[in-house]
Scaffold this active site. Structure first.
Site, PDB file in Angstrom:
ATOM      1  N   TYR A 164       0.938  -1.010   0.022  1.00 30.08           N
ATOM      2  CA  TYR A 164      -0.087   0.227   0.196  1.00 30.08           C
ATOM      3  C   TYR A 164       0.885   1.164   0.136  1.00 30.08           C
ATOM      4  CZ  TYR A 164       0.369  -0.674   5.210  1.00 30.08           C
ATOM      5  OH  TYR A 164       0.714  -0.581   6.615  1.00 30.08           O
ATOM      6  N   CYS A 165       0.387   2.510  -0.549  1.00 30.71           N
ATOM      7  CA  CYS A 165       1.036   3.436  -0.743  1.00 30.71           C
ATOM      8  C   CYS A 165       2.556   3.329  -1.268  1.00 30.71           C
ATOM      9  CB  CYS A 165       1.271   4.404   0.696  1.00 30.71           C
ATOM     10  SG  CYS A 165       1.746   6.010   0.378  1.00 30.71           S
TER      11      CYS A 165
END
Length: 277
Positions: A148-149
């Site tokens: 994620y990110c």
């Protein structure tokens, strides 16, 4: 990399430890705090700052996340899982914050010409490498697909991401921020974000490419180092590392001017979240 080291060799580090303020301490307060510190450091009213912070069960969203076609369904899912959320003011996408995630903000004055963005990222990478130099592992900085990110300064060991770095500039101050997953399951955190995107995007085609999350590519440092780490003992490593780099560690309460700026930035954060959510 030497320039990055120079950034870590500040004559003084003002230490602001907000890692044990508990569940009442909200993420909006943190992001307002960093903006205030940028302003204060940029105006040379404060030496360089190292701030440590922890938030309980909070999802820190990026601007792009607010454009999900079914955002409300995504947010409802987070609430049902027992998480709060906010839209932060630095770049990137959704990130999980909880009691096992230590966040660090390194706040330094900007240079006349504007500090090269890579220098801030590399300084934080270098700092983390030094903090865990006693372990026989290679801490890499490169994008980990499926995390994620994702970003080019994802920190990983053996291909598994445990940290992400962002940067923010306000009024001649630069805040380099990192989240370090210290304890718990990296895969469980990634699964939570994967579900958020599943609910928020469904099968809609979007112009922006949201990450296709593979939980197995994320882990905590405790998992990766097979060591029983805690936020507290990583804090100790941080302070020892800053000392080894030659800086004097000082504590300094907020001045009246800083308290006033903090209030203004906090109001701004709340207004921003009302606008986006």
């Amino acid at each position: 990399m030497d320039e990055a080291l120079q950034l870590l060799r500040q004559p003084q580090w003002r230490i602001l430890d907000q890692s044990s303020l508990g569940p009442q301490f909200q993420a909006a307060q943190s992001f307002a705090m960093d903006d205030m510190l940028c302003t204060s450091v940029g105006a040379h009213m404060s030496p360089a700052v190292m701030r440590a912070w922890v938030h309980h069960r909070t999802i820190s969203l990026g601007i792009q996340d607010t454009k999900l076609p079914y955002l409300e369904d995504g947010l409802r899912y987070l609430e049902s899982a027992g998480y709060r959320y906010l839209v932060r003011n630095s770049g990137g996408l959704a990130v999980v914050l909880d009691e096992g995630v230590l966040n660090l903000s390194l706040v330094v004055p900007d240079t006349e010409k504007g500090m090269d963005i890579h220098r801030g990222y590399q300084a934080m990478w270098k700092l983390v490498q030094k903090m865990f130099a006693d372990f026989p592992v290679d801490i890499e900085a490169r994008e980990i697909a499926g995390s994620y990110c994702p970003g080019s300064y994802d920190l990983s060991i053996a291909g598994k991401k445990f940290a992400g770095i962002s940067q923010r500039r306000v009024r001649k101050g630069v805040a380099v921020q990192i989240y370090l997953c210290i304890t718990g399951s990296g895969a469980d955190r990634a699964q939570l974000v994967r579900e958020f995107y599943k609910c928020g995007k469904k099968s809609t085609e979007t112009k922006f490419q949201y990450p296709l999350i593979i939980p197995e590519v994320m882990a905590s440092l405790s998992e990766l180092l097979q060591e029983n780490l805690t936020v507290q003992n990583v804090m100790l490593r941080l302070l020892q590392t800053l000392k080894q780099l030659g800086g004097e560690l000082i504590s300094m309460p907020l001045t009246d001017q800083e308290t006033q700026w903090y209030g203004q930035y906090y109001e701004r954060m709340l207004a921003r979240n009302q606008r986006f959510l």
